[in-house]
Design a protein around this motif. Sequence first.
Motif, PDB file in Angstrom:
ATOM      1  N   GLY A 167      31.134 -32.022   8.962  1.00 46.23           N
ATOM      2  CA  GLY A 167      30.025 -31.713   9.849  1.00 46.23           C
ATOM      3  C   GLY A 167      29.720 -30.234   9.890  1.00 46.23           C
ATOM      4  N   TYR A 207      25.977 -41.915  13.951  1.00 46.03           N
ATOM      5  CA  TYR A 207      25.048 -41.254  13.026  1.00 46.03           C
ATOM      6  C   TYR A 207      25.729 -40.137  12.247  1.00 46.03           C
ATOM      7  CZ  TYR A 207      21.096 -38.661  11.163  1.00 46.03           C
ATOM      8  OH  TYR A 207      20.234 -38.030  10.305  1.00 46.03           O
ATOM      9  N   GLY A 208      26.515 -39.309  12.944  1.00 48.18           N
ATOM     10  CA  GLY A 208      27.176 -38.194  12.269  1.00 48.18           C
ATOM     11  C   GLY A 208      28.133 -38.665  11.189  1.00 48.18           C
ATOM     12  N   TYR A 211      26.027 -39.833   8.252  1.00 47.22           N
ATOM     13  CA  TYR A 211      25.416 -38.702   7.562  1.00 47.22           C
ATOM     14  C   TYR A 211      26.395 -38.076   6.574  1.00 47.22           C
ATOM     15  CZ  TYR A 211      23.016 -34.247   6.845  1.00 47.22           C
ATOM     16  OH  TYR A 211      22.403 -33.158   6.282  1.00 47.22           O
ATOM     17  N   ARG A 247      19.121 -36.458  13.799  1.00 47.76           N
ATOM     18  CA  ARG A 247      19.711 -36.328  15.133  1.00 47.76           C
ATOM     19  C   ARG A 247      20.270 -34.930  15.315  1.00 47.76           C
ATOM     20  NH1 ARG A 247      21.747 -41.186  17.218  1.00 47.76           N
ATOM     21  NH2 ARG A 247      22.395 -39.955  19.024  1.00 47.76           N
ATOM     22  N   VAL A 249      23.313 -32.739  16.123  1.00 47.47           N
ATOM     23  CA  VAL A 249      24.740 -32.963  15.916  1.00 47.47           C
ATOM     24  C   VAL A 249      25.501 -31.701  16.321  1.00 47.47           C
ATOM     25  CG1 VAL A 249      26.531 -33.469  14.218  1.00 47.47           C
ATOM     26  CG2 VAL A 249      24.304 -34.585  14.046  1.00 47.47           C
ATOM     27  N   THR A 251      28.505 -29.404  15.714  1.00 45.25           N
ATOM     28  CA  THR A 251      29.419 -29.153  14.608  1.00 45.25           C
ATOM     29  C   THR A 251      30.698 -28.455  15.049  1.00 45.25           C
ATOM     30  OG1 THR A 251      28.215 -27.122  14.095  1.00 45.25           O
ATOM     31  CG2 THR A 251      27.570 -29.102  12.910  1.00 45.25           C
ATOM     32  N   TYR A 314      23.661 -35.669  22.067  1.00 45.59           N
ATOM     33  CA  TYR A 314      23.911 -35.393  20.653  1.00 45.59           C
ATOM     34  C   TYR A 314      25.043 -36.278  20.173  1.00 45.59           C
ATOM     35  CZ  TYR A 314      27.521 -32.632  22.953  1.00 45.59           C
ATOM     36  OH  TYR A 314      28.569 -32.237  23.744  1.00 45.59           O
ATOM     37  N   VAL A 315      25.240 -36.288  18.875  1.00 51.55           N
ATOM     38  CA  VAL A 315      26.370 -37.019  18.312  1.00 51.55           C
ATOM     39  C   VAL A 315      27.343 -36.024  17.702  1.00 51.55           C
ATOM     40  CG1 VAL A 315      25.169 -39.172  17.865  1.00 51.55           C
ATOM     41  CG2 VAL A 315      25.080 -37.360  16.161  1.00 51.55           C
ATOM     42  N   PHE A 317      31.344 -35.944  15.350  1.00 47.18           N
ATOM     43  CA  PHE A 317      31.980 -36.559  14.190  1.00 47.18           C
ATOM     44  C   PHE A 317      33.325 -37.166  14.551  1.00 47.18           C
ATOM     45  CE2 PHE A 317      29.164 -33.249  12.647  1.00 47.18           C
ATOM     46  CZ  PHE A 317      28.404 -33.947  11.747  1.00 47.18           C
TER      47      PHE A 317
END
Length: 317
Positions: A167, A207-208, A211, A247, A249, A251, A314-315, A317
């Motif tokens: 991420g 989603y993360g 991705y 989205r 995200v 990190t 947010y999403v 990882f």
Amino acid sequence: MAENNERIPLFLINGFLEAGKTQFINFTIQQEYFQTEGKTLLIVCEEGEEEYDEELLAKHNTVMVVADDEDSMTEAYLMGLQKVHNPERVLMEWNGMWDITKLQIPSSWEFYQQISIMNGATLEPYLNNNDLKSLVGRMVRSTELLIVNRCDGIEDKLAGYHRVLKGMNAQCDIVFENSDGEIDNVSEEDLPYDVNADVIVIPDDAYGIWYIDTFDKPERYRGKTVEFTGMVLKRPEFPANDFVPGRMVMTCCAADMSFLGFMCKSRGMGRKVQNQDWVRVRAKVEYEYRPEYEGDGPMLYAEDVQPAEPIEGYVGF
């Protein structure tokens, strides 16, 4: 020394104290692929418990210089080292606590590669502390290859570590190693969705994960159909039917947010959506050359685009 029309390659080895940087460099300079007729300048910015073997360095025509102040890493200082030692190439063992943006290399040098080394046994506290996680993020974002060693006994945590580190830099290659060698760390069973379904439905909170996995495992997704909810990014330079669903995200920390999405091509549907609209997208995944990927990367071909309710937050990882 390098020819006048060639720049001197700089190989930067980054990592925190006792991560194994010295051991990695000692191993590397002995390998056949790393041999050269000219001199290697080794700049050590951090002296750990393991020391360099002077006989080994001399055998491989390597001269070592110790630099213990990040503010001294200026173009003038490094150019002075070049004039004294006339190297064919430069190896730099960077201090992971230093700010790499302060490194000012001479115009006669070329930043050839950055490799970062991390100790898997101590990785968890770094990722669980916001300040330390920011340091990890700064390191990972500027690296091309990340080696996480000493992973014995933590194999069950590696899939999670992998997602967090990816991420921070989706283009970075990550290798996990234990005493037996490299570990394959993410299996299909670890994923929170069915990659073998006719339509791979991506949960909102995954989603993360999805991705990152699309970059790591293109063979899992090439030619398959996915469905997910995302926010639209449209720019004036995009073709009328192209948009980026994605989205926000996190990190590294809540203050470090990025919009992560995929270019999506549609037939007529892209004209109907506006910037920051929320949509439910069903699309086929292909892999094509994209300049931002510096190679092949995921490209979505929309089969259906429908309005969707916004997803707050947010999403990760």
